[in-house]
Design an enzyme around this catalytic site. Sequence first.
Site, PDB file in Angstrom:
ATOM      1  NE  ARG A  51      -3.877  -2.103   2.230  1.00 60.26           N
ATOM      2  CZ  ARG A  51      -4.867  -2.152   3.089  1.00 60.26           C
ATOM      3  NH1 ARG A  51      -4.859  -1.174   4.275  1.00 60.26           N
ATOM      4  NH2 ARG A  51      -5.658  -3.173   3.325  1.00 60.26           N
ATOM      5  CG  ASP A 158     -13.787   5.711   7.571  1.00 59.30           C
ATOM      6  OD1 ASP A 158     -14.516   4.546   7.863  1.00 59.30           O
ATOM      7  OD2 ASP A 158     -12.664   5.644   7.334  1.00 59.30           O
TER       8      ASP A 158
END
Length: 285
Positions: A51, A158
């Site tokens: 990532r 979030d």
Amino acid sequence: MVNPSRTAVVGDHEAREFPMSIANFEIIKRIAMEWTGISLSDHKRNMIYGRLSRRLRALGLSDFNQYCNLLEASPAAEKTEFINSITTNLTAFFREIHHFEYLARTVIPNLMRANAASRKIRIWSAGCSTGEEPYSIAMVFKSFSALKGWDVKILATDLDSNVVAKGAGAVYPIDRAEGVPDKYRQFFKRDKTSNNVQIKDSVRELIRFRQLNLLHEWPMRGSFDIIFCRNVVIYFDLPTQKKLFNRYADMLVDNGHLFIGHSENLYKVTDRFNSMGRTIYQKAY
Ligand SMILES: C[S@@+](CC[C@H](N)C(=O)[O-])C[C@H]1O[C@@H](n2cnc3c(N)ncnc32)[C@H](O)[C@@H]1O
């Protein structure tokens, strides 16, 4: 600063584009914990490497020493991208369907009696990812015609700003809606020019999307009748979970409901909730 003399390399470094030392990974772990509460174990190394490599490529860096130096020397510049890269956002419409069945069968009818005077219901989807969870909740509420005229609002939050933006956009590839139960399909409209579906405005207007780190101060005033926090705390250590569930209990009305993820439980985490079975809890005190 990273000490370049610590050059032990994680994984099969021969094949790797960017050298990543054990010291680099320790720094990344520490910063992840500090900024997100996410506790990265060593078996996540390869996933994190994959990532963050995208970030090194985008920034034109040649190794993780440089990236760690950037994180430490100029945290503000990279913080959002780092956070958005390390979060795991897997979600689905009506994921863990029994939660939505319980909501429709038990929680909403009870709230319609308990809140008959105020005609107001507040729900929080904490760690909402790309929005499938809060939209599923909203569709269940919308399917109750007796709630017409009630003030029902869902807060969807979030940490990852990308997923919050996606949720607010309310557009999904058509295959994301494939598992949606028949009675809720009416809340999707097909976009004729693409392979997407859009959530109808009548559902969207119940939800406010906001970026929020659960570890920080919460700006919300007032209590919630229901909190969904599913598949979020699996990434947190025990002290972080204890603190968080205690704060959820404070934010819920008496007898308010908490829904958590299928692999999570509150045993030895908090005694402030009674289990209703199948990862559904009711506030005890
Ligand atoms: C696996 S998803 C779960 C989505 C949804 N609740 C579900 O169960 O389908 C976990 C979400 O938690 C969010 N998250 C992780 N740490 C967080 C934090 N400290 N504050 C807020 N959200 C966080 C991630 O960004 C991610 O979108």
